[in-house]
Design a protein around this motif. Sequence first.
Motif, PDB file in Angstrom:
ATOM      1  N   UNK B   9      -3.284   5.806   7.050  1.00  0.00           N
ATOM      2  CA  UNK B   9      -3.044   6.454   5.757  1.00  0.00           C
ATOM      3  C   UNK B   9      -3.271   5.440   4.637  1.00  0.00           C
ATOM      4  N   UNK B  10      -4.174   5.761   3.728  1.00  0.00           N
ATOM      5  CA  UNK B  10      -4.393   4.924   2.552  1.00  0.00           C
ATOM      6  C   UNK B  10      -3.745   5.650   1.375  1.00  0.00           C
ATOM      7  N   UNK B  11      -2.529   5.230   1.058  1.00  0.00           N
ATOM      8  CA  UNK B  11      -1.752   5.878  -0.002  1.00  0.00           C
ATOM      9  C   UNK B  11      -2.067   5.201  -1.325  1.00  0.00           C
ATOM     10  N   UNK B  70       1.673   5.877  13.168  1.00  0.00           N
ATOM     11  CA  UNK B  70       1.068   6.098  11.855  1.00  0.00           C
ATOM     12  C   UNK B  70       1.165   4.799  11.063  1.00  0.00           C
ATOM     13  N   UNK B  71       0.017   4.299  10.613  1.00  0.00           N
ATOM     14  CA  UNK B  71       0.001   3.092   9.778  1.00  0.00           C
ATOM     15  C   UNK B  71      -0.282   3.498   8.340  1.00  0.00           C
ATOM     16  N   UNK B  72       0.488   2.951   7.403  1.00  0.00           N
ATOM     17  CA  UNK B  72       0.325   3.340   6.002  1.00  0.00           C
ATOM     18  C   UNK B  72       0.120   2.108   5.122  1.00  0.00           C
ATOM     19  N   UNK B 100       8.712   4.362   5.294  1.00  0.00           N
ATOM     20  CA  UNK B 100       8.643   4.234   6.753  1.00  0.00           C
ATOM     21  C   UNK B 100       9.640   5.180   7.432  1.00  0.00           C
ATOM     22  N   UNK B 101      10.873   5.150   6.979  1.00  0.00           N
ATOM     23  CA  UNK B 101      11.939   5.967   7.555  1.00  0.00           C
ATOM     24  C   UNK B 101      11.608   7.462   7.425  1.00  0.00           C
ATOM     25  N   UNK B 102      11.189   7.882   6.237  1.00  0.00           N
ATOM     26  CA  UNK B 102      10.941   9.301   5.993  1.00  0.00           C
ATOM     27  C   UNK B 102       9.785   9.832   6.841  1.00  0.00           C
ATOM     28  N   UNK B 103       8.694   9.064   6.915  1.00  0.00           N
ATOM     29  CA  UNK B 103       7.534   9.517   7.689  1.00  0.00           C
ATOM     30  C   UNK B 103       7.863   9.501   9.188  1.00  0.00           C
ATOM     31  N   UNK B 113       4.300   0.142   7.806  1.00  0.00           N
ATOM     32  CA  UNK B 113       3.948   0.160   6.382  1.00  0.00           C
ATOM     33  C   UNK B 113       3.518  -1.244   5.959  1.00  0.00           C
ATOM     34  N   UNK B 114       2.472  -1.299   5.184  1.00  0.00           N
ATOM     35  CA  UNK B 114       1.930  -2.589   4.754  1.00  0.00           C
ATOM     36  C   UNK B 114       1.347  -2.427   3.355  1.00  0.00           C
ATOM     37  N   UNK B 115       1.365  -3.488   2.593  1.00  0.00           N
ATOM     38  CA  UNK B 115       0.713  -3.594   1.293  1.00  0.00           C
ATOM     39  C   UNK B 115      -0.759  -3.164   1.373  1.00  0.00           C
TER      40      UNK B 115
END
Lengths: 294, 294
Positions: B9-11, B70-72, B100-103, B113-115
């Motif tokens: 995921x590219x948010x 899932x990686x975001x 992270x928690x919500x997804x 989750x990462x920058x």
Amino acid sequence: MTDRIAIGVDLGGTKIRVAAVTSKGEIIGSPVNIETEAHREKEIVENNIFRSIKEVLEREKLATKEILGIGIGSPGPLDLKTGTILNAPNLLSLNQYPLKKQVAERFSTPVFVENDGNCFALGEARFGCGKGASIVVGLTLGTGLGCGIVMDGKVYHGATGTAAEIWKTPYQEKRFEEIVSGKGVAEIYERKKAIKIDAKQVLERAVKGEVAALESWKEFGFHLGNVLAFIINLLDPDIIVLGGSISKAFNYFKENMETTFRMNVNPLPADHVKIKRSLLGSDAGLLGAAALCF
Amino acid sequence: MTDRIAIGVDLGGTKIRVAAVTSKGEIIGSPVNIETEAHREKEIVENNIFRSIKEVLEREKLATKEILGIGIGSPGPLDLKTGTILNAPNLLSLNQYPLKKQVAERFSTPVFVENDGNCFALGEARFGCGKGASIVVGLTLGTGLGCGIVMDGKVYHGATGTAAEIWKTPYQEKRFEEIVSGKGVAEIYERKKAIKIDAKQVLERAVKGEVAALESWKEFGFHLGNVLAFIINLLDPDIIVLGGSISKAFNYFKENMETTFRMNVNPLPADHVKIKRSLLGSDAGLLGAAALCF
């Protein structure tokens, strides 16, 4: 016991400083100091290096087979693969000199050669105020600007062995080294008072309370703060250790240095990173050099 | 086979881009694009994130137990330990949002989750033009200036997870990001022609051969060259990959960028380091995000 001893050599443009060091970072006896005589021909400089090592070995009654090896911190640029000094501006007569090979042949023991900035950082990381920290940056503020990075106890070399050579980085129409160095603070002072004195004298005048000298160190602190911001923003280290002759002026540039880097760094790393004066002083380089053998 | 698939995921502040990705870096089908609607309230933005992931899972008939996770990649600053978005200027309604928690709760699968800058660098390091290189730096030139460092296939985080946040670094009385960004090139152009247009338009005018636009990109290249010198001197990487919308102007700023960084870096790293345009383009971020799961 003796298999845990190494010889550390801090090869400088002015002096060669050598000591036998235990793996705990204790210096046995006191270091030997010999003039480098860098302006003289290769054979004389080479002999000064050999002589200083020999003196420590003889004084401490160490046979080379009893030591782990000889670690040498040298001014760069170096070819790290072969341990050869390239065209080091402070050691011109040793241009293309195969330091590692020559010392290894002379003393029949393993020899490790490393950039002096890296040795400073390694010394502080292993035995000084970087002890226990994972990412340690060492900055040597002297005639020039040296830098070294240590990650998890090992020198970070980068892809070509030239990591941390920040002195050449463009800064305010000049380079870091021209401003954040002894030369730099002398020039700041000269702009204020139209007198050419060296950094040591600028410090002496600051100690006496002279306003222009005090202001010069504040301005130096601002520029150093910018260099710290640059390092912290990219590397996010645990600690940055300041060494070299200019670090003696720490109390005079500290405040401006702090204010400046904090303004230019995110709060999280700004609150985490420690900026400390070298704990090992003039021994940091040779201790780091010896640590190359452990 | 299916246990080697992850969702990337590219948010972004404008768009959410999601795809199922194999561990070889192949995108299955094509990415889903959904508007972030970052200006709207938290529940709507959150729902857009959930919706985009759900759409990919359904379209590719993937059950969450069949995927690695899932990686975001998200705009920062982030609390990496908990995967929480802090006060990200481009995602203001998600201030203090535990992404992270919500997804993870919504999809019952591991979430990483990462920058976003780090994801870009990781994508290029694993699957793009950094493949096989040991030290990879990614720079995203867009509205702002993003950066990420990958060493031996892993994101380099530094001591507090904020490594590579170079945008804030002081440069010519401003900060890197104010000059080396879309905003920066627009300002350079405005100084020349006294017209406010955006970076995309400056590029269009350069393509048509307008002198002021061509000169603006050259000046941009000079400043980018200085940023590269700063990175190369400290980190000595194997490759620096340029991405983001501004990298489309590569051919117009390339020459000045090269000349400038070469002047300010030692010959050895200057000859070694590769400066390349992103190979993965707009997929680099989501590929890097997926790679967090492998």
